[in-house]
Design an enzyme around this catalytic site. Structure first.
Site, PDB file in Angstrom:
ATOM      1  N   ARG A 158     -11.087   2.562   8.843  1.00  0.00           N
ATOM      2  CA  ARG A 158     -10.852   1.155   9.183  1.00  0.00           C
ATOM      3  C   ARG A 158     -12.100   0.477   9.738  1.00  0.00           C
ATOM      4  NH1 ARG A 158      -5.390  -0.522   9.645  1.00  0.00           N
ATOM      5  NH2 ARG A 158      -3.924   1.200   9.528  1.00  0.00           N
ATOM      6  N   ARG A 214      -1.965 -10.720  12.326  1.00  0.00           N
ATOM      7  CA  ARG A 214      -2.236  -9.399  11.746  1.00  0.00           C
ATOM      8  C   ARG A 214      -3.094  -9.522  10.487  1.00  0.00           C
ATOM      9  NH1 ARG A 214       3.474  -7.359  10.993  1.00  0.00           N
ATOM     10  NH2 ARG A 214       2.495  -5.994   9.487  1.00  0.00           N
ATOM     11  N   LYS A 255       0.827  -1.224   0.000  1.00  0.00           N
ATOM     12  CA  LYS A 255       0.000   0.000   0.000  1.00  0.00           C
ATOM     13  C   LYS A 255       0.851   1.259   0.000  1.00  0.00           C
ATOM     14  CE  LYS A 255      -2.281  -0.808   3.709  1.00  0.00           C
ATOM     15  NZ  LYS A 255      -1.632  -2.049   4.086  1.00  0.00           N
ATOM     16  N   ARG A 286      10.973  -9.515   4.679  1.00  0.00           N
ATOM     17  CA  ARG A 286      11.197  -8.125   5.089  1.00  0.00           C
ATOM     18  C   ARG A 286      11.675  -8.071   6.543  1.00  0.00           C
ATOM     19  NH1 ARG A 286       6.362  -3.845   4.492  1.00  0.00           N
ATOM     20  NH2 ARG A 286       5.707  -4.617   6.501  1.00  0.00           N
ATOM     21  N   ARG A 295      13.542  -7.366  12.091  1.00  0.00           N
ATOM     22  CA  ARG A 295      12.332  -7.313  12.925  1.00  0.00           C
ATOM     23  C   ARG A 295      12.081  -8.689  13.537  1.00  0.00           C
ATOM     24  NH1 ARG A 295       7.716  -4.036   9.513  1.00  0.00           N
ATOM     25  NH2 ARG A 295       8.977  -2.266   8.873  1.00  0.00           N
TER      26      ARG A 295
END
Length: 190
Positions: free
Chosen positions: A89, A145, A14, A128, A134
Site C-alpha cells: 500500500r 475512503r 477486488k 451495499r 452498514r
C-alpha cells in the site's frame, strides 16, 4: 509462474475478481486482511504484536506487515504463483515486497488495477451499505475512503507503471464481464 497484485478503490470488486482470477489461474489469492486475522487468531508472535496496534486503534507498522507477508509468501501453496490483495500500500512496502521476492529469486509479474468512476463507486457502496445494514457507510465516509485510496495508492501504481507491468481494467459491469476483461489484460484465454 504467475505472481500478481490486484489493486483498486473500495467497491471496485477486488475481492470478487481475486477469487475468480485465483480459480481461473489456479493460484492462491492472498488478502492481507486474511493474513492479519489468521495471525491474530492463531496467536502467532506477529499476530500478538499486530493485535496491540489494532486494539489501540493504530495502523500496524510496516515492519510487522512485511514480516507477515514474508512468512505467507514462504509457504508451499504459493510456489506456483499468487495474487496479492491489499499489499503493498506504500512505496516502502513496494521495496519490501521486492526484497522478499528477490530473496526467493522471484519478482512480481503484473499488477491489475481495477478502475472505476468515483460516483459509480459511491452509488455501489451506498447500495451495499443499505443491503448489509452498514449505517456507518455514509456518502461522506465513502468519499473520504476513496480520496485516501487515490492519495495513498497512486505512488504504488506509479512505481509499477515505471516497470511497465500495470494492466488497467474497467471494474464496472457484470462480474463475468469484468473477469473476461481481466483475463484478456493478462493474455489468458477466457
Amino acid at each position: 509462474m504467475t505472481r500478481l497484485l490486484i489493486i483498486g478503490p473500495p467497491g471496485a470488486g477486488k475481492g470478487t475478481q481475486a477469487e475468480k482470477i485465483s480459480e481461473r489461474l489456479q493460484i492462491v489469492a492472498i488478502s492481507t486482511g486474511d493474513i492479519f486475522r489468521a495471525n491474530v487468531k492463531g496467536g502467532t508472535p506477529l499476530g500478538v504484536e499486530a493485535k496491540k496496534y489494532i486494539d489501540a486503534g493504530n495502523f500496524v507498522p510496516d515492519s510487522v506487515t512485511n514480516n507477515m507477508v514474508r512468512d505467507r509468501l514462504a509457504q508451499q501453496d504459493v510456489k506456483d504463483g499468487f495474487l496479492l490483495d491489499g499489499y503493498p500500500r506504500t512505496s516502502a512496502q513496494v521495496d519490501a515486497l521486492d526484497e522478499i521476492l528477490a530473496a526467493q529469486g522471484q519478482k512480481l509479474d503484473g499488477v491489475l488495477q481495477l478502475t472505476a468512476d468515483d460516483n459509480e463507486l459511491v452509488a455501489r457502496l451506498l447500495k451495499r451499505a443499505e443491503i448489509e445494514g452498514r449505517a456507518d457507510d455514509t456518502e461522506e465516509v465513502i468519499r473520504h475512503r476513496l480520496a485516501l485510496y487515490h492519495e495513498e495508492t497512486q505512488v504504488v501504481v506509479d512505481r509499477y507503471e515505471e516497470r511497465g507491468i500495470v494492466r488497467k481494467v474497467d471494474g464496472i459491469g457484470a462480474i463475468d464481464e469484468v473477469t473476461d476483461r481481466v483475463l484478456s489484460a493478462l493474455n489468458v484465454n477466457a
